[in-house]
Design a protein around this motif. Structure first.
Motif, PDB file in Angstrom:
ATOM      1  N   VAL A 120      35.989  37.549  39.511  1.00 36.94           N
ATOM      2  CA  VAL A 120      37.012  37.770  40.523  1.00 36.94           C
ATOM      3  C   VAL A 120      37.858  36.503  40.618  1.00 36.94           C
ATOM      4  CG1 VAL A 120      37.230  37.754  43.040  1.00 36.94           C
ATOM      5  CG2 VAL A 120      35.926  39.563  41.957  1.00 36.94           C
ATOM      6  N   THR A 121      39.185  36.650  40.501  1.00 39.91           N
ATOM      7  CA  THR A 121      40.064  35.475  40.494  1.00 39.91           C
ATOM      8  C   THR A 121      41.166  35.609  41.536  1.00 39.91           C
ATOM      9  OG1 THR A 121      39.647  35.211  38.119  1.00 39.91           O
ATOM     10  CG2 THR A 121      41.524  34.015  39.018  1.00 39.91           C
ATOM     11  N   ASP A 122      41.140  34.732  42.523  1.00 39.45           N
ATOM     12  CA  ASP A 122      42.217  34.647  43.530  1.00 39.45           C
ATOM     13  C   ASP A 122      42.556  35.970  44.189  1.00 39.45           C
ATOM     14  OD1 ASP A 122      42.621  31.987  43.492  1.00 39.45           O
ATOM     15  OD2 ASP A 122      44.280  32.011  42.062  1.00 39.45           O
ATOM     16  N   ILE A 123      41.538  36.696  44.590  1.00 39.98           N
ATOM     17  CA  ILE A 123      41.806  38.006  45.210  1.00 39.98           C
ATOM     18  C   ILE A 123      42.041  37.867  46.706  1.00 39.98           C
ATOM     19  CG2 ILE A 123      40.757  40.223  45.804  1.00 39.98           C
ATOM     20  CD1 ILE A 123      40.646  40.609  43.064  1.00 39.98           C
ATOM     21  N   SER A 124      43.152  38.403  47.164  1.00 41.40           N
ATOM     22  CA  SER A 124      43.425  38.467  48.600  1.00 41.40           C
ATOM     23  C   SER A 124      43.697  39.920  48.959  1.00 41.40           C
ATOM     24  CB  SER A 124      44.655  37.622  48.970  1.00 41.40           C
ATOM     25  OG  SER A 124      44.424  36.267  48.660  1.00 41.40           O
ATOM     26  N   LEU A 125      43.108  40.375  50.053  1.00 41.56           N
ATOM     27  CA  LEU A 125      43.431  41.717  50.552  1.00 41.56           C
ATOM     28  C   LEU A 125      43.055  41.836  52.019  1.00 41.56           C
ATOM     29  CD1 LEU A 125      40.611  43.581  50.798  1.00 41.56           C
ATOM     30  CD2 LEU A 125      40.851  43.626  48.351  1.00 41.56           C
ATOM     31  N   THR A 126      43.625  42.836  52.683  1.00 43.58           N
ATOM     32  CA  THR A 126      43.248  43.106  54.073  1.00 43.58           C
ATOM     33  C   THR A 126      42.960  44.589  54.232  1.00 43.58           C
ATOM     34  OG1 THR A 126      45.546  43.517  54.700  1.00 43.58           O
ATOM     35  CG2 THR A 126      44.732  41.286  55.048  1.00 43.58           C
ATOM     36  N   VAL A 127      42.098  44.884  55.199  1.00 45.38           N
ATOM     37  CA  VAL A 127      41.847  46.271  55.589  1.00 45.38           C
ATOM     38  C   VAL A 127      41.939  46.312  57.108  1.00 45.38           C
ATOM     39  CG1 VAL A 127      40.232  48.207  55.547  1.00 45.38           C
ATOM     40  CG2 VAL A 127      40.244  46.582  53.644  1.00 45.38           C
ATOM     41  N   ASN A 128      42.783  47.194  57.627  1.00 44.39           N
ATOM     42  CA  ASN A 128      42.931  47.313  59.077  1.00 44.39           C
ATOM     43  C   ASN A 128      41.972  48.354  59.634  1.00 44.39           C
ATOM     44  OD1 ASN A 128      45.096  45.407  59.426  1.00 44.39           O
ATOM     45  ND2 ASN A 128      46.377  46.897  58.348  1.00 44.39           N
ATOM     46  N   LYS A 129      41.761  48.263  60.937  1.00 41.60           N
ATOM     47  CA  LYS A 129      40.876  49.205  61.610  1.00 41.60           C
ATOM     48  C   LYS A 129      41.320  50.636  61.311  1.00 41.60           C
ATOM     49  CE  LYS A 129      38.730  49.634  66.144  1.00 41.60           C
ATOM     50  NZ  LYS A 129      37.440  49.919  65.541  1.00 41.60           N
ATOM     51  N   GLY A 172      34.232  46.740  34.704  1.00 42.31           N
ATOM     52  CA  GLY A 172      34.224  45.297  34.448  1.00 42.31           C
ATOM     53  C   GLY A 172      35.385  44.558  35.074  1.00 42.31           C
ATOM     54  N   SER A 173      36.215  45.254  35.880  1.00 40.85           N
ATOM     55  CA  SER A 173      37.375  44.569  36.457  1.00 40.85           C
ATOM     56  C   SER A 173      37.014  43.742  37.690  1.00 40.85           C
ATOM     57  CB  SER A 173      38.488  45.576  36.778  1.00 40.85           C
ATOM     58  OG  SER A 173      38.022  46.590  37.632  1.00 40.85           O
ATOM     59  N   GLY A 174      35.773  43.823  38.142  1.00 36.87           N
ATOM     60  CA  GLY A 174      35.343  42.949  39.240  1.00 36.87           C
ATOM     61  C   GLY A 174      35.232  43.640  40.591  1.00 36.87           C
ATOM     62  N   LYS A 175      35.252  44.976  40.596  1.00 38.21           N
ATOM     63  CA  LYS A 175      35.249  45.715  41.864  1.00 38.21           C
ATOM     64  C   LYS A 175      33.945  45.514  42.636  1.00 38.21           C
ATOM     65  CE  LYS A 175      35.850  49.683  39.724  1.00 38.21           C
ATOM     66  NZ  LYS A 175      35.758  49.279  38.309  1.00 38.21           N
ATOM     67  N   THR A 176      32.826  45.666  41.941  1.00 38.93           N
ATOM     68  CA  THR A 176      31.538  45.510  42.628  1.00 38.93           C
ATOM     69  C   THR A 176      31.323  44.054  43.046  1.00 38.93           C
ATOM     70  OG1 THR A 176      30.582  47.401  41.503  1.00 38.93           O
ATOM     71  CG2 THR A 176      29.031  45.781  42.359  1.00 38.93           C
ATOM     72  N   THR A 177      31.771  43.139  42.223  1.00 40.95           N
ATOM     73  CA  THR A 177      31.647  41.724  42.604  1.00 40.95           C
ATOM     74  C   THR A 177      32.430  41.463  43.887  1.00 40.95           C
ATOM     75  OG1 THR A 177      31.454  41.138  40.277  1.00 40.95           O
ATOM     76  CG2 THR A 177      31.965  39.347  41.798  1.00 40.95           C
ATOM     77  N   GLY A 207      39.505  41.094  36.996  1.00 39.28           N
ATOM     78  CA  GLY A 207      39.266  40.140  38.080  1.00 39.28           C
ATOM     79  C   GLY A 207      40.467  39.792  38.926  1.00 39.28           C
ATOM     80  N   ARG A 208      41.651  40.263  38.502  1.00 39.05           N
ATOM     81  CA  ARG A 208      42.882  39.939  39.234  1.00 39.05           C
ATOM     82  C   ARG A 208      43.446  41.165  39.940  1.00 39.05           C
ATOM     83  NH1 ARG A 208      45.115  34.609  39.294  1.00 39.05           N
ATOM     84  NH2 ARG A 208      44.861  33.648  37.260  1.00 39.05           N
ATOM     85  N   VAL A 209      44.160  40.929  41.056  1.00 38.37           N
ATOM     86  CA  VAL A 209      44.966  42.009  41.623  1.00 38.37           C
ATOM     87  C   VAL A 209      46.296  41.994  40.879  1.00 38.37           C
ATOM     88  CG1 VAL A 209      46.222  42.851  43.640  1.00 38.37           C
ATOM     89  CG2 VAL A 209      43.914  41.946  43.902  1.00 38.37           C
ATOM     90  N   VAL A 210      46.648  43.103  40.209  1.00 35.60           N
ATOM     91  CA  VAL A 210      47.911  43.139  39.480  1.00 35.60           C
ATOM     92  C   VAL A 210      48.990  43.909  40.239  1.00 35.60           C
ATOM     93  CG1 VAL A 210      46.885  42.776  37.208  1.00 35.60           C
ATOM     94  CG2 VAL A 210      47.195  45.111  38.059  1.00 35.60           C
ATOM     95  N   GLU A 211      48.573  44.785  41.162  1.00 37.30           N
ATOM     96  CA  GLU A 211      49.561  45.523  41.948  1.00 37.30           C
ATOM     97  C   GLU A 211      48.889  46.037  43.216  1.00 37.30           C
ATOM     98  OE1 GLU A 211      51.812  48.275  39.619  1.00 37.30           O
ATOM     99  OE2 GLU A 211      53.188  48.721  41.263  1.00 37.30           O
ATOM    100  N   GLU A 212      49.638  46.105  44.298  1.00 34.43           N
ATOM    101  CA  GLU A 212      49.083  46.680  45.524  1.00 34.43           C
ATOM    102  C   GLU A 212      50.198  47.271  46.359  1.00 34.43           C
ATOM    103  OE1 GLU A 212      47.680  44.021  48.554  1.00 34.43           O
ATOM    104  OE2 GLU A 212      48.772  42.360  47.666  1.00 34.43           O
ATOM    105  N   GLY A 213      49.864  48.243  47.179  1.00 33.23           N
ATOM    106  CA  GLY A 213      50.885  48.824  48.038  1.00 33.23           C
ATOM    107  C   GLY A 213      50.441  50.151  48.599  1.00 33.23           C
TER     108      GLY A 213
END
Ligand code: ATP
Ligand code: MG
Length: 333
Positions: free
Chosen positions: A25-34, A45-50, A222-228
């Motif tokens: 996992v490399t430099d992952i930032s994310l948020t989850v709201n209530k 192998g992309s790092g989801k479980t990690t 291990g990276r976030v490549v896109e989000e939205g």
């Protein structure tokens, strides 16, 4: 404004295996709201479980932070924090102890946290069985006497025992056949509404994302490549990897050839460079430019749609978006 329920900031996890270094996992930032569902997608192998393990405190990040409702979580999780985050894993066959009854499995968190008297625990277990679509008759059965879907219902009941705010669901429907999958997704949606639950929903299946999530985070090596928002990303993926994922959903491809890349998109060239440097997708990407090998792009785009790419796919044109909408309407009619 209250802080997001879950906030991960620049999380890194590096494993050392013999002489090899794995940047899981490399430099992952994310948020989850209530109350919201954020999907995390990516291939094996992309790092989801990690990432899930870093959130749950099963793994300790090499660097970076995890916060729950504004409180920074460090090291192993306290009992209070463990009550607030539930986990549902992929394989209900291996996560339930075959020697314990269903009632014991669901009641285990109550024992661990010392919640309620015997009678209260019994009542709570009965209530949870009902909430997940099982009944009192299942209480004394062993996991082996249940179907895969029923076992996953038990795993969901167990994750809800302590009234958590957040469920981390790691491929919760991947081992189930399609019709059972649909039932479990519906159950999760109903439970979410009833208990105002937030979900971090890990999957490799974008078809499932469209049904369950409001936002999506796409991971590659291990990276976030896109989000939205799901709407924005399904309408107009900007990263070529997201485009590949979308093109591989059969239902989307039927409705919409616009996502089908006009390059050999099923070519699976394994990356060779160190994914910690540059874009890890570059060796599979016909649009890579020199810079892609030198640095990982900062996220660009705006609030509800961001992507890490120096040479992104052009936005889907208004005309094609309208065409898609029309086709969809015709299909529904
Ligand atoms: N404990 C560990 N020690 C060493 N390497 C690990 C460890 N856990 C994970 N990895 C490596 O980290 C990378 C990411 O693994 P991870 O299990 O997080 O991927 P994933 O996206 O969950 O994959 P899948 O879809 O197959 O479940 C892989 O290269 C994996 O081999
Ligand atoms: Mg995994």
């Amino acid at each position: 404004m209250s802080p997001p329920l879950l906030k991960v900031t620049k999380a890194n996890k590096v494993f050392h295996v013999g002489s090899a270094t794995v940047h899981a996992v490399t430099d992952i930032s994310l948020t989850v709201n209530k109350g919201e569902t954020v999907a995390v997608v990516g291939e094996s192998g992309s790092g989801k479980t990690t990432l899930a393990n870093l959130i749950l405190g099963i793994e300790i990040p090499t660097s970076g932070e995890v916060e729950l409702a504004g409180e920074q979580l460090k090291g192993r999780r306290s009992k209070t924090v463990r009550r607030k985050i539930g986990l549902v894993q992929q394989n209900p066959y291996s996560t339930l102890n075959p020697r314990k009854s269903i009632g014991q499995a669901i009641g285990l968190p109550l024992d661990v946290h010392g919640i309620g008297s015997r009678a209260e625990r019994r009542r709570r277990i009965g209530e949870l069985l009902e909430k997940v679509g099982l009944n009192a008759g299942h209480r004394d059965r062993r996991p082996l006497a249940l179907s895969g879907g029923q076992r996953q219902r038990v795993a969901i009941a167990r994750a809800l025992t302590t009234n958590p705010d957040l469920l981390v669901l790691d491929e919760p429907t991947s081992s189930l056949d399609v019709s059972v999958q649909a039932h479990i997704l519906r159950l999760l949606r109903d439970l979410q509404q009833e208990f105002d639950l937030a979900y971090l929903f890990i999957t490799h299946d974008l078809g499932v994302v469209r049904v369950i999530a409001s936002r999506v985070v796409v991971m590659y090596r291990g990276r976030v490549v896109e989000e939205g928002s799901v709407a924005a990303i399904f309408r107009s993926p900007r990263h070529r990897y997201t485009q590949l994922l979308l093109a591989s959903i059969p239902t989307v491809s039927e409705e919409d050839d616009a996502f089908k890349p006009d390059w050999p998109w099923d070519a699976d060239v394994k990356g060779d460079g160190d994914p910690a440097e540059g874009c890890p997708f570059r060796s599979r990407c016909p649009f890579a430019v020199e810079r892609c090998g030198q640095e990982f792009p900062d996220m660009r785009g705006s609030g509800d749609h961001r992507y890490a790419c120096f040479n992104p796919r052009p936005e889907t044109s208004e005309a094609i978006v309208n065409l898609q909408a029309e086709k969809l309407e015709r299909k529904k009619a």
